[in-house]
Design a protein around this motif. Sequence first.
Motif, PDB file in Angstrom:
ATOM      1  N   SER A   1       0.499  -1.457   0.006  1.00  0.00           N
ATOM      2  CA  SER A   1      -0.423  -0.286   0.213  1.00  0.00           C
ATOM      3  C   SER A   1       1.008   1.223  -0.287  1.00  0.00           C
ATOM      4  CB  SER A   1      -1.112   0.517   1.075  1.00  0.00           C
ATOM      5  OG  SER A   1      -0.177   0.097   1.946  1.00  0.00           O
ATOM      6  N   ALA A   2       0.214   2.434  -0.533  1.00  0.00           N
ATOM      7  CA  ALA A   2       1.055   3.515  -0.454  1.00  0.00           C
ATOM      8  C   ALA A   2      -0.144   4.632  -0.136  1.00  0.00           C
ATOM      9  CB  ALA A   2       0.918   3.887  -2.014  1.00  0.00           C
ATOM     10  N   PRO A   3       0.211   5.533   0.241  1.00  0.00           N
ATOM     11  CA  PRO A   3      -0.607   6.828   0.425  1.00  0.00           C
ATOM     12  C   PRO A   3      -1.702   7.068  -0.950  1.00  0.00           C
ATOM     13  CG  PRO A   3       1.347   8.248   0.745  1.00  0.00           C
ATOM     14  CD  PRO A   3       1.660   6.533   0.754  1.00  0.00           C
ATOM     15  N   THR A   4      -1.279   7.063  -1.904  1.00  0.00           N
ATOM     16  CA  THR A   4      -2.306   7.359  -3.248  1.00  0.00           C
ATOM     17  C   THR A   4      -2.137   6.417  -4.390  1.00  0.00           C
ATOM     18  OG1 THR A   4      -0.807   9.180  -4.321  1.00  0.00           O
ATOM     19  CG2 THR A   4      -2.428   9.899  -2.530  1.00  0.00           C
ATOM     20  N   ALA A   5      -3.120   6.394  -5.904  1.00  0.00           N
ATOM     21  CA  ALA A   5      -2.619   6.513  -6.766  1.00  0.00           C
ATOM     22  C   ALA A   5      -1.219   6.781  -7.376  1.00  0.00           C
ATOM     23  CB  ALA A   5      -3.457   6.284  -7.797  1.00  0.00           C
ATOM     24  N   PHE A   6      -0.804   7.758  -7.215  1.00  0.00           N
ATOM     25  CA  PHE A   6       0.556   8.275  -7.406  1.00  0.00           C
ATOM     26  C   PHE A   6       1.692   8.475  -6.518  1.00  0.00           C
ATOM     27  CE2 PHE A   6      -3.461  10.271  -9.863  1.00  0.00           C
ATOM     28  CZ  PHE A   6      -3.839   9.931 -11.133  1.00  0.00           C
ATOM     29  N   SER A   7       1.591   7.960  -6.229  1.00  0.00           N
ATOM     30  CA  SER A   7       3.195   7.600  -5.044  1.00  0.00           C
ATOM     31  C   SER A   7       4.367   7.388  -5.827  1.00  0.00           C
ATOM     32  CB  SER A   7       2.561   6.561  -3.673  1.00  0.00           C
ATOM     33  OG  SER A   7       1.847   7.865  -3.142  1.00  0.00           O
ATOM     34  N   SER A   8       5.315   8.021  -5.112  1.00  0.00           N
ATOM     35  CA  SER A   8       6.073   7.290  -6.466  1.00  0.00           C
ATOM     36  C   SER A   8       8.139   7.951  -5.544  1.00  0.00           C
ATOM     37  CB  SER A   8       6.199   8.458  -7.683  1.00  0.00           C
ATOM     38  OG  SER A   8       7.447   8.386  -8.208  1.00  0.00           O
ATOM     39  N   PHE A   9       8.730   7.255  -5.502  1.00  0.00           N
ATOM     40  CA  PHE A   9      10.428   6.985  -5.216  1.00  0.00           C
ATOM     41  C   PHE A   9      10.477   8.497  -5.265  1.00  0.00           C
ATOM     42  CE2 PHE A   9      11.600   6.396  -9.957  1.00  0.00           C
ATOM     43  CZ  PHE A   9      12.346   7.127 -10.294  1.00  0.00           C
ATOM     44  N   LYS A  10      10.106   9.828  -6.787  1.00  0.00           N
ATOM     45  CA  LYS A  10      10.014  11.316  -6.838  1.00  0.00           C
ATOM     46  C   LYS A  10      10.142  11.845  -6.398  1.00  0.00           C
ATOM     47  CE  LYS A  10      10.706   9.808 -11.456  1.00  0.00           C
ATOM     48  NZ  LYS A  10       9.870  10.457 -13.329  1.00  0.00           N
ATOM     49  N   ASP A  11       9.122  11.840  -5.568  1.00  0.00           N
ATOM     50  CA  ASP A  11       8.703  12.587  -4.294  1.00  0.00           C
ATOM     51  C   ASP A  11       9.527  12.806  -3.065  1.00  0.00           C
ATOM     52  OD1 ASP A  11       5.958  11.827  -5.828  1.00  0.00           O
ATOM     53  OD2 ASP A  11       4.923  10.301  -3.781  1.00  0.00           O
ATOM     54  N   GLU A  12       9.218  14.179  -2.307  1.00  0.00           N
ATOM     55  CA  GLU A  12       9.920  14.590  -1.004  1.00  0.00           C
ATOM     56  C   GLU A  12       9.236  13.656  -0.440  1.00  0.00           C
ATOM     57  OE1 GLU A  12      10.717  18.690   1.613  1.00  0.00           O
ATOM     58  OE2 GLU A  12       9.037  18.407   0.261  1.00  0.00           O
ATOM     59  N   GLY A  13      10.995  12.524   0.257  1.00  0.00           N
ATOM     60  CA  GLY A  13      10.163  11.840   0.751  1.00  0.00           C
ATOM     61  C   GLY A  13       9.765  10.715   0.440  1.00  0.00           C
ATOM     62  N   GLY A  14      10.264   9.745  -0.932  1.00  0.00           N
ATOM     63  CA  GLY A  14       9.861   8.973  -1.372  1.00  0.00           C
ATOM     64  C   GLY A  14       8.049   8.897  -1.325  1.00  0.00           C
ATOM     65  N   ALA A  15       8.061   7.165  -1.279  1.00  0.00           N
ATOM     66  CA  ALA A  15       6.447   6.749  -1.722  1.00  0.00           C
ATOM     67  C   ALA A  15       5.821   6.643  -0.383  1.00  0.00           C
ATOM     68  CB  ALA A  15       6.484   5.740  -2.819  1.00  0.00           C
ATOM     69  N   GLN A  16       6.627   6.327   0.076  1.00  0.00           N
ATOM     70  CA  GLN A  16       6.189   5.950   1.685  1.00  0.00           C
ATOM     71  C   GLN A  16       5.413   4.963   2.133  1.00  0.00           C
ATOM     72  OE1 GLN A  16       6.603   8.163   5.094  1.00  0.00           O
ATOM     73  NE2 GLN A  16       8.428   8.406   3.254  1.00  0.00           N
ATOM     74  N   ALA A  17       5.256   3.714   0.831  1.00  0.00           N
ATOM     75  CA  ALA A  17       4.738   3.003   0.574  1.00  0.00           C
ATOM     76  C   ALA A  17       5.783   1.353   1.908  1.00  0.00           C
ATOM     77  CB  ALA A  17       5.539   1.982  -0.291  1.00  0.00           C
ATOM     78  N   MET A  18       4.459   0.402   2.022  1.00  0.00           N
ATOM     79  CA  MET A  18       4.379  -0.740   3.188  1.00  0.00           C
ATOM     80  C   MET A  18       3.899  -1.673   2.361  1.00  0.00           C
ATOM     81  SD  MET A  18       5.663   0.629   6.082  1.00  0.00           S
ATOM     82  CE  MET A  18       5.542  -0.563   6.887  1.00  0.00           C
ATOM     83  N   LEU A  19       4.356  -3.154   3.113  1.00  0.00           N
ATOM     84  CA  LEU A  19       4.509  -4.366   2.628  1.00  0.00           C
ATOM     85  C   LEU A  19       3.098  -5.407   3.826  1.00  0.00           C
ATOM     86  CD1 LEU A  19       4.262  -6.382   0.636  1.00  0.00           C
ATOM     87  CD2 LEU A  19       5.981  -6.997   0.736  1.00  0.00           C
ATOM     88  N   PHE A  20       2.567  -5.699   3.635  1.00  0.00           N
ATOM     89  CA  PHE A  20       1.815  -5.788   5.131  1.00  0.00           C
ATOM     90  C   PHE A  20       1.496  -7.854   4.758  1.00  0.00           C
ATOM     91  CE2 PHE A  20       0.502  -1.862   5.429  1.00  0.00           C
ATOM     92  CZ  PHE A  20       1.592  -1.231   6.901  1.00  0.00           C
ATOM     93  N   ARG A  21       1.200  -8.356   6.027  1.00  0.00           N
ATOM     94  CA  ARG A  21       0.936  -9.934   5.773  1.00  0.00           C
ATOM     95  C   ARG A  21      -0.430 -10.067   7.012  1.00  0.00           C
ATOM     96  NH1 ARG A  21       4.189 -14.062   5.255  1.00  0.00           N
ATOM     97  NH2 ARG A  21       3.839 -13.423   2.784  1.00  0.00           N
ATOM     98  N   SER A  22      -0.901 -10.948   6.348  1.00  0.00           N
ATOM     99  CA  SER A  22      -2.121 -11.926   7.549  1.00  0.00           C
ATOM    100  C   SER A  22      -1.537 -13.008   7.139  1.00  0.00           C
ATOM    101  CB  SER A  22      -3.290 -10.545   7.230  1.00  0.00           C
ATOM    102  OG  SER A  22      -4.421 -11.617   7.881  1.00  0.00           O
ATOM    103  N   GLU A  23      -2.017 -13.644   8.335  1.00  0.00           N
ATOM    104  CA  GLU A  23      -2.021 -15.203   8.078  1.00  0.00           C
ATOM    105  C   GLU A  23      -3.554 -16.240   8.742  1.00  0.00           C
ATOM    106  OE1 GLU A  23       0.373 -13.828  10.022  1.00  0.00           O
ATOM    107  OE2 GLU A  23       2.410 -14.820   7.810  1.00  0.00           O
TER     108      GLU A  23
END
Length: 330
Positions: free
Chosen positions: A240-262
Amino acid sequence: MHVLAGTSKGVYVLDGGHARQVLESRGVRDLVRVRGRVFAGTGAGLYVSDDEGESWSLAGFPELEIWQIRSHPDGKLYVSTQPAHLFVSDDQGLTWSEVEPFAQAPEAAAWCVPVKPPLPGRARALVVDQSNADRLWVGVEVGGIMRSDDGGQSWALDLPGENPDLHMMCARPDNPEVLFASTGYGRLDGVAEMVEGNAGVFRSEDGGQSWVYAWKGITPRYSRPMCIDERAPYALTVASAPTAFSSFKDEGGAQAMLFRSEDGGESWRSLCDEAHSPCTANLHGLTPDPERLGGVLVGTDTGEVWRVSDGAQWSAMGEGMPPVLSIAAY
């Protein structure tokens, strides 16, 4: 392990940390291996390889963007496209026919991606019931989930949490009644308010007829890449990321995360290590690791592929590519 990366400019083979381009095309959104044949869904049609991705030939639809390719054990193949259409093959992709009632459904007139100017709606998510090839779910961005029990001759519309912005879908391998859908903020008339409940992961336990919000307390909320492990405990992984257009080019980067559920989305934990909490690059391609239970391979908009263990250990597998949109590993 053989790894193929689908990027914004074609397909690459990863070998010993090196990336070697084997197909030049735009927007490789899906890579699927079916009975020894590898299919690539690109922005310029469907390609097929019979030698593990070393060489490719156009298999159809050069005028369409191919978003998903899904199969059934009986040999039937489905592909979904933008503009939103659905096609089926009964001979391993040699010939195709359109499932015409899908695009002719009354709801189809409203399907669109609400940017300026609007783009045609895309059928970007596809699930085929592995016990019944005539039972289908197609997620339309932006339009909702279209559900069929008769091979696509008739359709019903489902809206998880009244959200029509579908990204990815998958079914629990041991129970096709349990479906998961990742969603965003897009609506037919614009963009929804960015609050909890308006985007994220939804779960259905009745084949898509009703849905519950399974993304409570998770940020960022905009969920897109998603995969489920075919092996018990059927771990569900979502980026997930904050928006549809989140990118490494953004100030502070994309701020993406990876989550897991069992546990089917009842609880979640981060699969990010210290260097990726959050991740500067945005996360796109995502697939289970065939050699490590609970592990995944994930691609980034900076042209990297990472191998992530169930214990959240990240190791680089390839770099120097265009943005990685899809991955096949077997």
